[in-house]
Design an enzyme around this catalytic site. Structure first.
Site, short mmCIF file in Angstrom:
data_model
loop_
_atom_site.label_atom_id
_atom_site.label_comp_id
_atom_site.label_asym_id
_atom_site.label_seq_id
_atom_site.Cartn_x
_atom_site.Cartn_y
_atom_site.Cartn_z
N THR A 464 0.81 -1.22 0.00
CA THR A 464 0.00 0.00 0.00
C THR A 464 0.84 1.27 0.00
OG1 THR A 464 -0.13 -0.27 2.39
CG2 THR A 464 -2.00 -1.05 1.11
N ILE A 624 -4.88 13.52 2.13
CA ILE A 624 -4.24 12.50 1.31
C ILE A 624 -2.73 12.73 1.37
CG2 ILE A 624 -4.16 11.38 -0.94
CD1 ILE A 624 -6.93 11.36 0.49
N GLU A 700 -9.31 0.63 2.30
CA GLU A 700 -10.56 -0.13 2.19
C GLU A 700 -11.63 0.58 1.35
OE1 GLU A 700 -10.08 -2.94 3.99
OE2 GLU A 700 -8.45 -2.21 5.23
#
Length: 734
Positions: A464, A624, A700
């Site tokens: 990730t 982000i 997710e």
């Protein structure tokens, strides 16, 4: 120096991966390495009457065959076998523990040989006799025996009465089949024997310290006798949260032989590991003529094993999205003779929101309302179950920005009304929601006088981008170029970290990095103040920043002392600090990420072949950290959602309790040809309440709602509602 956080930064571990320098669990070298191969049960339930290993042991190169009869000592209590994320209810599976067979494909012997080919062939020579018992692997056959597990949320109002009185009602049942993890990297463990009884264990896992503690419990080892390392993971997303059986068998083999052992599972054997459990989802909605909700009832029946109670929240997601004065949520488990399910990307939400958002689409059709308009009329600014406001919720903006980018205003709502040549065209949408989770973790930073810093933590990077995020945050916090940072992860001897899951690792590690960097800054300021004629002499810690290799005044960057000068004057070659970050408990707010997914399908009217030609997904997930890796995460989630909607399905032969498509050829997943245009939008969502850095996590949320958006688009294209996944051409054509 430009800031790194919030920029599209390439992966710092990318060169190691593309050049082959990155080593995975099954690739580490060890002296005197033996190889293992697992023998699996061919029955689904019963006992082993006898295992004849004589023929296998006679083969040249075979070293031993371990069974329940001759394996090394293992713990005899459930507590020792429970890992950090094990279900509270039940008894964890114990490989090679006794003669009981609990599921088809269960490991019942381990062949150890000088090479893998010999071990594999010798496994075919083992003769096993069983006592077979009656079993069941069919959820539909066991649904009436399902029992209520933990209640997701307390009911509100009288949902039965509200449903009966509602002018518009929708009730339907939706089905999600068992879906198996198929990461690129096979599950593997390499155990290195050091000659003194200490083991270094290279394992495919999402939590090295979880595996370390688990193995110490299972084999009664002291913590300093084992070390677990997993620097790189070739895909996981829940499959590696719990220790898998191959790590137990590999360690058992090393202890039996007193030498190094490698065990790599085959693709077929990985279908004996965790999976997203099949579930039956029944959703009932009661609405007024104006489109507001009066009642929501969501009931789920999900698979679990006979020996553990695995459950995730499938049913209470409506409370996080829509207002309704009456609501009831029930989650049930059906025990089958299968291995225990596991977490899989957005566990509970991927399945439950699929059913909820499909039902909302059907309600919109009954009300003759635009699906987006229905969701806006039902929109809730508070968590309905707790009656708490959100730290932030910009789902309205997700709807608006995604709809504009998609061109939703050009949609003809009539089914079968939109065409492209011989293809029927369908447009569908759905909401998404996930939790904004965060865990305590520790980070160690070692800053050298030459301006290089090493940042270390036991956290895993499952692909990730944790290496990159940690480096970005540390570079900004320490005022160093990104190339002056090195990051160490995935080693049980490093500072404490939770398993990597739940989208919590970015917030978890970033805050720990900032905490530790702050302590580095305090130490540097002390040193800088002692430098003769220091311009920082009268400044406090809040008055200075680390930037461009210097410690400088916030107000005047020219008032600065270089890190090198400060450390040289203090006669220090390095500064080492380790800090743990704990998140303050907030009982006044709900914490969630949100999304809106819009999908276009084109369906060959004659053949029923479905193509997902466009997906637009707008994400509201706080700050982000890396727009490049973040974009990739959401794209990956969308591809997973396409697979869930159209491809993935585990096929059982319930007469034998055996999976019939336990391979990549027949267990279908999307490939390049299935993926077309995907657009990801990050909705600006400043959030000063969720945590100091405003981070919510992305792992997710990308998959949630995508399957429903595609299913809704298929209905719009064809006028046929398919409620059981995957949506395949045979279901459309019958």
């Amino acid at each position: 120096m430009n800031a790194h956080v919030g920029t599209p930064t390439s992966r710092v571990d990318g060169p190691a991966k593309v050049t082959g320098k990155a080593k995975y669990a099954g690739e580490f070298k060890a002296e005197g390495l033996a190889h293992g191969f697992v023998v699996e049960s061919t029955i689904t339930k019963g006992r082993i009457r006898s295992i004849d290993t004589a023929a296998a042991l006679k083969m040249k190169g075979v070293l031993d065959v371990l069974t329940h009869e001759n394996r090394p000592p293992m713990a005899d209590n459930d507590k020792a076998w429970k890992d950090d994320v094990a279900p509270e209810g039940g008894s964890p599976f114990r490989p090679l523990y006794d003669d009981a067979v609990k599921f088809n494909g269960q490991p019942i012997a381990l062949v150890l040989a000088e090479d893998w080919e010999t071990a594999r062939y010798a496994a075919t020579l083992i003769d096993i006799e069983y006592q077979q018992d009656a079993f069941s692997t069919d959820l539909q056959m066991q649904r009436d025996k399902a029992y209520v597990t933990e209640k997701p949320e307390k009911p509100r109002g009288d949902s039965a009465k509200a449903l009966a009185a509602a002018p518009i009602r929708h009730e339907a049942e939706y089905f999600v089949p068992t879906e198996f993890h198929n990461p690129m990297e096979l599950f593997a463990t390499t155990v290195s024997w050091d000659g003194n009884g200490k083991l270094t264990i290279y394992d495919k896992t999402q939590g090295v310290q979880n595996v370390h503690n688990y193995l110490c419990g299972v084999f009664g080892k002291k913590h300093d006798e084992l070390r677990v390392i997993s620097p790189y993971v070739g895909g996981a997303f829940g499959s590696g949260l719990r220790p898998q059986y191959q790590v137990v068998l590999a360690v058992a083999g090393a202890l039996a032989l007193k030498r190094s052992v490698r065990l790599v599972l085959t693709r077929q054997q990985m279908y004996g590991l965790g999976y997203r459990p099949a579930s039956i989802e029944r959703v009932s909605l009661g609405a007024n003529n104006d489109g507001t909700l009066d009642a929501v009832v969501h009931e789920a029946i999900a698979v679990t094993s006979q020996f553990e109670d695995f459950s995730r929240n499938d049913t209470a997601w409506a409370d996080l999205l829509y207002k309704s004065p009456a609501a009831k949520f029930v989650h049930k488990l059906a025990k089958l003779d299968v291995s225990t399910p596991s977490d899989m990307r957005a566990p509970g939400a991927a399945t439950g929101v699929y059913a909820l958002e499909s039902a909302m689409d059907e309600l919109a059709i009954a009300l003759k309302l635009d699906p987006v308009e229905l969701r806006l009329r039902c929109y809730s600014d508070r968590d309905q179950s707790s009656d708490l406001p959100y730290t932030s919720k910009r789902l309205r903006e997700c709807y608006s920005q995604a709809a504009d980018a998609f061109g939703w205003d050009k949609r003809n709502p009539e089914p079968r009304s939109m065409r492209d040549g011989g293809d029927l065209v369908g447009w569908g949408m759905a909401s998404g929601v996930w939790e904004a989770l965060q865990m305590p973790a520790a980070i160690r930073i070692v800053l050298s006088a030459n301006g290089h810093a090493e940042v270390s933590c036991a956290a895993s990077d499952i692909g990730t981008g944790t290496y990159t995020i940690v480096a970005q945050v540390a570079a900004d916090a320490l005022g160093l170029p990104l190339e002056n940072l090195s990051v160490r992860l995935g080693d049980s001897s490093l500072p404490k970290a939770p398993v990597e899951g739940g989208s919590w690792m970015a917030a978890t590690t970033a805050h720990a990095v900032v905490n530790t960097a702050r302590e580095i800054k305090h130490e540097l300021l002390k040193l800088a103040k002692a430098v003769p004629n220091s311009p920082l002499k009268n400044l406090g810690a809040d008055d200075v920043v680390l930037v461009d290799g210097k410690i400088a005044s916030r107000r005047d960057a020219n008032q600065a002392v270089s890190i090198a000068d400060a450390m040289r004057h203090g006669k220090l070659d390095r500064i080492e600090k380790e800090e743990t970050h704990h998140f303050a408990e907030d009982k006044a707010h709900a914490r969630n990420t949100h999304s809106a997914a819009f999908a276009e399908v084109k369906i060959d009217e004659q053949l029923g072949v479905i193509r997902v030609t466009r997906v637009v997904s707008a994400i509201a997930a706080g700050r982000i950290l890396n727009t490049k890796t973040g974009h990739s995460q959401i794209m990956g989630g969308i591809v997973w959602g396409i697979g869930m909607a159209l491809h993935e399905e585990t096929v059982f032969d319930h007469r034998f309790g055996r999976i019939m498509n336990a391979n990549i050829a027949e267990y279908h997943v999307p490939v390049n040809a299935d993926i077309h245009d995907i657009k990801v939008i990050f909705v600006d969502e400043p959030d000063q309440l969720v945590n100091p850095l405003g981070i919510k996590g992305l792992g997710e949320i990308g998959v949630v709602g995508v399957a429903a958006a595609i299913a809704n688009a298929v209905y719009h294209a064809t006028g046929k509602r398919i409620r059981d996944l995957p949506i395949t051409l045979d279901k459309l054509m019958t």
